[in-house]
Scaffold this active site. Structure first.
Site: not given
Length: 1365
Positions: A426, A982, A991
């Protein structure tokens, strides 16, 4: 296993002498069975035990459960059978019980009957003693709780009498005083508070120390008088017992037939403490084990670790080996008997070879039983307890500020900490402090940057020690405040003030540490908000509209904007559940309204002389709030017209959601075209009114200054806010900085102080609390100035923006609202890019008819029992539509200390970190940058789609993009800190919904696997758990979830390892977790050090147990080839049984608790060691079989070297077995030394005692036991063997030959495959040597110049040789 649990539960019920007592650990589903006691159906009906409905109470078909609790599992009569029943749930115990019984069959008997019982009896006895001690402690605790005293109404005495908790029944009336603990779940029927409220502290349930407000049942006939149980005629119908602490559904039906809905705010839960109320009376609805607190008391968490699952598989392989070896012996014995001709010794010729082989098979099962490690399970439990002890007492995992340490709540998954591959975290409260501080806001489409406030926060950033010290002082004050407030509010209760004062010394000592929480979130950063000058100047116009006319303030401020500003701060003040307290005032008391003016007549006179027309009705003509009321009309501009933010040259439109044709006798207009700020008065008589009002304005100003001084001295530091979340506290403190102050709260009213108006009572009609589905909360109030019903809503911007529709009306009004919405959205995006948490504030004005219709549906939903939550959600959603957007707020939440370093270390360890947050995407990206999850060299991929088709196309497009990017990088580097490129995926909640569907989850997983990190934004708690479950199941990886709030509980429970952070949002996450840590950075050492150690220790210990047992059992197996596979042994049966059970059992335990393959500093400095250890997999099938083969080799050496050395001699079988057994002891113990990475005096002592105990036993046994162990009597064997030199030569040669291959293998393996740490040390040593040679050459070249440098630099760090060159 379910059948076992069911039988166990039924046995408990049958053996229980008190049917009213519950049991502690009910199996799954038993909660529902127990909850259905009483009348059948899904509801329960409760009548009062005493009073007019006593007959109905006695007529109930079945009594409800009593209030006595019994968390013990056994009684004196049931301990032995029940404990044995539980222990034999383990397959290993059943297996050895079968062998012990098998040994009693004469035809297959291998040892004396009593000997085979020893291992099983020892294990069962040790575990039984442990269980008995634990159960006895529970018994003492239950006895203490059940004998607590409480006041219960007695029908015979017509008064309240003291009874034990265990004697309380459903339907009893219970009276409690301040600071008393609630004995059962009760419905609140009476409170000494005139407003019918009381406060409870729920720390015993959820760990939250902030107080919760509870309200008595409404519409009771005797609500306004002293409560009398004898006059209680109502019937209560509620849902059956359940473990949901936040839900209670039911209704109470009065004698008149009126039904009133019941909800969780009417229920007093068992184990909570009454605060701030002198007396409360309630009726018990749930008692004993049916209370919510007891139904949530599920005991310690149990999870099966990955290592344990692997262990079970390998034990099955050991069973397979045992069967194979027994079959070989059986077949060999049958063939031996068949080919035996003229035996020289006695053989049973009546038994056929086939039957004899069958008997030998079972005999060999008994002989080779040690192959299945019975002591392994007990040893694993002991080792895990030792590991947890050292984790729990690690000072590096202790937080001094909170005075909290790590909590190990799951006792059997410590080794899983060393195998983590994915971390799901979180954001708020986990990566950040969760100490919310108001930073800036946007109102009416105008951004107020609060630059001084930003500089103030930078000071806290630069001087954390100062901030910490101030925080400690304030929290200590809060703690003392809480105690003092409780004392003063309960000064008439049975608890004396002197008693509380005496106890305050200890509390003050505790509160000197920052851990003394009150739930108030009252850090100085949150309180000391610096107002924005421009916004403060506009809001000050509300104090005196005539005071600054000459300053040209109204050139930039319209009355519509002022309406928005005032509504905005009013919403911040009242749209919350904050409890107000002060040292001299109880939290719920509402003081008399005060006004900054000396008298209300002065403000009346001022507004009357300005001749403002009435707002609605003639009764309000003389209202002192006439001018202010015009600012709160439904969207209309009033009679004052000023420029709007959209166009400084045009007048503000006189329109809104509903237009009012209302004019005033006074109109003020600006002559903008002339370029002057002159005022043109439309009413010629207004000049005289202005002059008359100037006196009042001067007096108004003087009174404001005096009042501000008095407020600053008397009130400002007295008010303390206790909020359920830091967001609420931050917003209330921000409103208070602008003199919009929440003074007091009751269930039906709020006392709010507004600038220029004073303290006003606000009628609180409804509170629609926040939930994760709506992502917002609302309050419905009666506006104190206009009398209208207004809904104030605050929530996530993604939700509020959708609910804030464009109003109907004039085109200019639509353009204005469109402009406000566009500007607010821009400001929200800017706030998110700064990493601020964003909230939107909105309002809605309801017509009376519209409100009446909604209220009827709301009351119907509240009184419903079935589908209550769905009906309440539907009612709230029906109300929260067509909102008027007021503005937005930006709240800063700082990163916790060492978060970037921790995330970097986890990534270097090969752990992928995902952030699952409910914040905006921009906020999450900003936090990812701050904590080094997203670097400048990384490529950010965003996924925001409106429909499923677009989501599918975007995922495929991103997969192609990532694949192309990977192909473009020729040499990808594993180290994420090396600056290699990366991909970071940021996906929003909408989504993510599409991506988690069955047909798209494979694409989502493929994309996320290729990304270094994933940011899931605007995700709900359900989405978090689905993401964790998807990755865990589909990728078959070890997952860890870490969070601090109730919204993280679901993903914490789904993950293989759940970590709770004891932060600012209570203890729900901690109570649902496997481990609880004070701060996020503690995760670094917990995984990289303790996780690494625990896995290595336990894995190697298990392999050592298998090696030890296989090696020793094979000695007996090889002997069968020389005794006709008859099942005879060359070792005394007592020594055989005690060898694994006693002589070699302790060294593995010490190894499993204390061994350190790598130092803690090295593991923290080189996180790659964690990745290497996880990828090498210490405990995998290949390693298991290599260990088994090594055990076979060592057993061959240990058996055949003595065999060939003693070949041709006249030694007996026991004399032959003596050097074999002694050599096996030395080989097994020294094998432990070779495998150990850490050798301390404890290891040496344990090894010495193990060997000494063996020799002491065999010497004493062979010396004094003359008739023991027939026919394998050891009398005189060991002393004679120890007196011959050949014995020592055989032991030495055998031990060296058996261990030499392992030593060579270790040396060769470390040479060919050096560890990362060894490689790093070698590289640094080579760099130092290269540096020294370079400096020596440089000194030789510079000798003529006389410039010399030291060529030795042992502390050279990596890379300096390149700098020199």
């Amino acid at each position: 296993m379910e059948s076992f649990h069911w039988v166990q539960h039924r046995c408990r019920q049958l053996l229980s002498t008190d049917s009213s007592r519950g049991w502690y650990s009910a199996p799954a589903g038993s909660a529902n069975k127990s909850s259905s006691q009483g009348p059948s159906g899904k509801r329960r009906t409760v009548f009062a035990c005493h009073g007019p409905l006593q007959q109905q109470y006695e007529a109930l078909p079945k009594k409800y459960q009593g209030n006595a609790i019994c968390t013990t599992q056994y009684s004196l009569l049931t301990f032995i059978p029940m404990n044995l029943f539980q222990q034999f749930h383990r397959f290993a115990n059943l297996y050895f019980l079968f062998l012990a019984l098998l040994n009693w069959v004469p035809v297959v008997e291998a040892f004396e009957k009593e000997i085979t019982m020893i291992p099983l009896v020892v294990v069962l006895t040790v575990i039984g003693i442990k269980d008995a001690l634990e159960d006895y402690r529970r018994y003492l605790s239950d006895k203490k709780v059940n004998n607590n005293m409480v006041g219960v109404f007695c029908g015979l005495q017509k008064d309240y009498v003291d009874r034990c908790w265990k004697d309380v029944r459903v339907g009893d009336f219970v009276r409690l005083s301040c600071n008393e603990i609630i004995p059962a779940d009760m419905l609140l029927l009476y409170s000494s508070d005139p407003r019918g409220v009381c406060y409870i502290e729920t720390a015993n349930l959820d760990g939250e120390t902030n107080l919760k407000q509870r309200q008595m049942v409404s519409d009771l006939p005797m609500q306004d008088s002293e409560f009398s149980p004898e006059n209680f005629h109502s019937r209560i119908e509620c849902e059956n017992p359940n473990n949901d602490l936040s839900r209670f559904r039911g209704f109470i039906e009065h004698s008149s037939g009126v039904r009133v809905g019941l909800h969780s705010s009417n229920l007093l839960l068992r184990s909570c403490t009454i605060r701030n109320t002198e007396t409360v009376i309630g009726i018990v609805v749930y008692a004993g084990h049916e209370t919510k607190a007891m139904m949530n008391n599920s005991g310690p968490r149990y999870k099966r670790s990955l290592l344990e699952r692997r262990l079970n598989t390998d034990i099955l392989w050991c069973v397979f080996l045992l069967i194979v070896m027994c079959l070989i012996a059986a077949v060999g014995h049958g063939l031996w008997l068949k080919d035996l001709k003229d035996p020289i010794f006695q053989v049973d010729g009546e038994t056929s070879p086939a039957l004899a082989a069958f008997y030998v098979f079972w005999t060999m099962i008994i002989v080779l039983q040690v192959l299945i490690p019975i002591s392994l399970y007990v040893s694993i439990e002991i080792v895990k307890l030792g590991q947890i002890y050292f984790i729990h007492n690690d000072l590096d995992l202790y937080n001094e500020e909170q005075d909290s340490r790590i909590q190990c709540r799951a006792l059997n998954i410590t080794e899983d900490l060393g195998q983590i591959q994915y971390v799901f975290s979180d954001k708020t409260g986990t990566l950040t402090e969760n100490k919310m501080v108001f930073r800036r806001c946007s109102i009416f489409g105008v951004d107020y940057p609060h630059e001084e406030n930003a500089r103030r926060l930078e000071v806290y950033e630069e001087d954390p020690n100062k901030a910490t010290s101030r925080t400690v002082t304030l929290k200590s004050a809060c703690s003392r405040k809480s105690l003092t407030c409780r004392s003063l509010s309960c000064n008439r209760s049975s608890v004396s003030l002197h008693t509380l004062t005496a106890e305050s010394e200890e509390d003050d000592q505790l509160s000197s540490h920052p851990q003394a929480k009150t739930g108030a979130f009252c850090s100085p950063m949150a309180k000391d908000v610096v107002p924005d000058p421009a916004l403060e100047k506009k809001l000050n116009s509300l104090r005196s509209p005539l005071l600054h006319l000459s300053d040209g303030l109204f050139k930039t401020t319209s009355n519509l904007e002022l309406t928005y500003i005032t509504d905005f701060f009013l919403a911040l003040t009242i749209c919350n559940t904050v409890v107000v307290s002060s040292p001299g005032q109880p939290r719920h008391v509402m003081r008399e309204a005060r006004t900054p003016l000396k008298s209300l007549e002065e403000i009346k006179l001022m507004f009357q002389r300005l001749s403002f027309s009435p707002f609605t009705t003639p009764q309000m003509k003389s209202s002192p709030r006439s001018f202010t009321s015009r600012l709160f009309t439904r969207g209309k501009t009033g009679s004052l017209t000023f420029p709007t933010p959209t166009n400084n040259t045009s007048d503000c439109p006189n329109s809104g959601p509903e237009s009012y044709e209302e004019t005033s006798s006074l109109k003020v207009e600006l002559d903008v075209s002339a370029g002057r700020g002159d005022l043109v008065w439309a009413d010629p008589d207004s000049k005289e009114a202005l002059k008359d009002a100037q006196i009042s304005s001067d007096r108004f100003k003087e009174n404001l200054e005096d009042e501000d001084d008095s407020l600053g001295e008397d009130n400002e530091d007295e008010l303390l806010y206790e909020a359920e979340s830091p967001d609420e506290a931050a917003l209330v403190h921000a409103a208070r900085a602008y003199h919009c102050t929440l003074r007091a709260r009751s269930p039906e009213n709020l006392l709010v102080e507004l600038p220029g108006i004073g303290s006003l009572p606000v009628r609180l009609l409804h509170v629609l609390p926040f939930d994760s589905n709506r992502k917002r909360m609302s309050v419905v109030v009666r506006h104190p100035l206009t009398g209208e019903v207004v809904v104030y809503t605050k929530g996530a911007d993604s939700v509020i923006m959708d609910l804030a529709e464009r109003p109907k009306g004039a085109e200019h009004a639509q353009e204005l609202y469109s402009h406000i919405r566009e500007q607010t959205q821009k400001h929200l995006d800017a706030y998110a890019r700064e990493g601020l948490r964003t909230l939107c504030i909105a309002k809605k004005v309801l017509e009376e008819d519209e409100y009446d219709v909604w209220m009827k549906r709301q009351l119907m939903a509240e009184s419903s029992i079935e589908n209550r939550e769905e009906l309440l959600l539907e009612s709230a959603q029906r109300l929260e539509t067509n909102l008027t957007l007021l503005g937005s707020t930006g709240i800063v939440d700082r990163l916790q200390e060492e978060v970037p370093e921790t995330i970097e270390a986890l990534q270097r360890a090969g752990i992928k970190v995902w952030v699952l947050t409910g914040d905006k995407q921009e906020t999450a990206i900003n936090i990812a940058n701050a904590c080094k999850l997203l670097r400048s060299s990384d490529q950010l991929l965003t996924a925001n789609c409106d429909n499923k088709e677009a989501c599918e196309a975007l995922l495929n497009e991103l997969i192609v993009e990532v694949q192309c990017g990977e192909e473009g990088v020729s040499e990808p580097r594993e180290d994420p800190s090396s600056g290699s490129t990366g991909f970071i995926l940021a996906i929003d909640g909408r989504t993510l919904d599409w991506a988690l569907q069955d047909d798209l989850r494979s694409s989502f997983l493929e994309l996320s696997r290729k990304c270094k990190a994933v940011l899931c934004c605007r995700s709900t708690p359900l989405q978090k758990s689905k993401v964790v479950q998807l990755v865990r199941d589909q990728l078959e990886v070890m997952t860890l979830a870490v969070g601090d709030g109730a919204n993280d509980v679901s993903m914490i429970q789904v993950a293989d390892v759940g970590i709770g952070i004891s932060g600012q949002e209570g203890m729900q996450a901690v109570m649902s977790s496997d481990f609880a840590i004070p701060r996020f950075y503690h995760l670094r050492k917990l995984l990289l050090v303790h996780g690494h150690w625990c896995y290595h220790r336990l894995a190697n210990m298990i392999l050592y147990f298998f090696y030890k047992n296989v090696m020793y059992v094979n000695l007996l197996f090889w002997y069968q080839f020389f005794c006709g596979f008859s099942g005879n042994v060359m070792i005394n049966s007592w020594v055989l049984i005690l060898f694994n059970l006693l002589f070699t059992s302790v060294p593995p335990l010490v190894y499993g608790v204390l061994d350190q393959d790598t130092a803690a500093d090295a593991l923290l400095e080189h996180p790659e060691l964690y990745r290497d250890a996880r990828s090498s997999k210490v405990y995998v099938p290949s390693i298991f079989w290599i260990t088994v083969l090594d055990a076979f080799y060592q057993s061959c050496i240990c058996f055949f070297i003595p065999y060939f050395a003693l070949a041709g001699s006249d030694v007996g079988s026991l004399s032959f077995g003596s050097p074999i057994n002694t050599s096996a002891l030395f080989i097994i113990l020294l094998h432990q030394v070779i495998e150990s990475h850490t050798l301390t005096w404890i290891h040496a002592l344990v090894l010495f005692l193990s060997a000494a105990s063996y020799f002491a036993f065999v010497l004493l046994f062979s010396t004094f036991c003359t008739v023991c162990s027939h026919p394998t009597n050891l009398l005189g064997v060991e002393p004679r063997q120890l007196s011959t030199p050949l014995f020592y030569i055989i032991c030495a040669v055998t031990t060296v030959t058996a261990l030499m291959p392992r030593i060579l293998f270790r040396s060769l393996f470390n040479t060919v495959h050096p560890t990362t740490l060894l490689t790093e040390d070698q590289r640094q040593e080579a760099a130092s040597e290269s540096y020294r040679r370079r400096m020596q050459r440089w000194n030789q070249n510079q000798a003529r110049a006389g410039l010399q440098v030291c060529a030795d630099n042992p502390g050279l760090v990596r890379g300096q040789e390149e700098v020199v060159s």
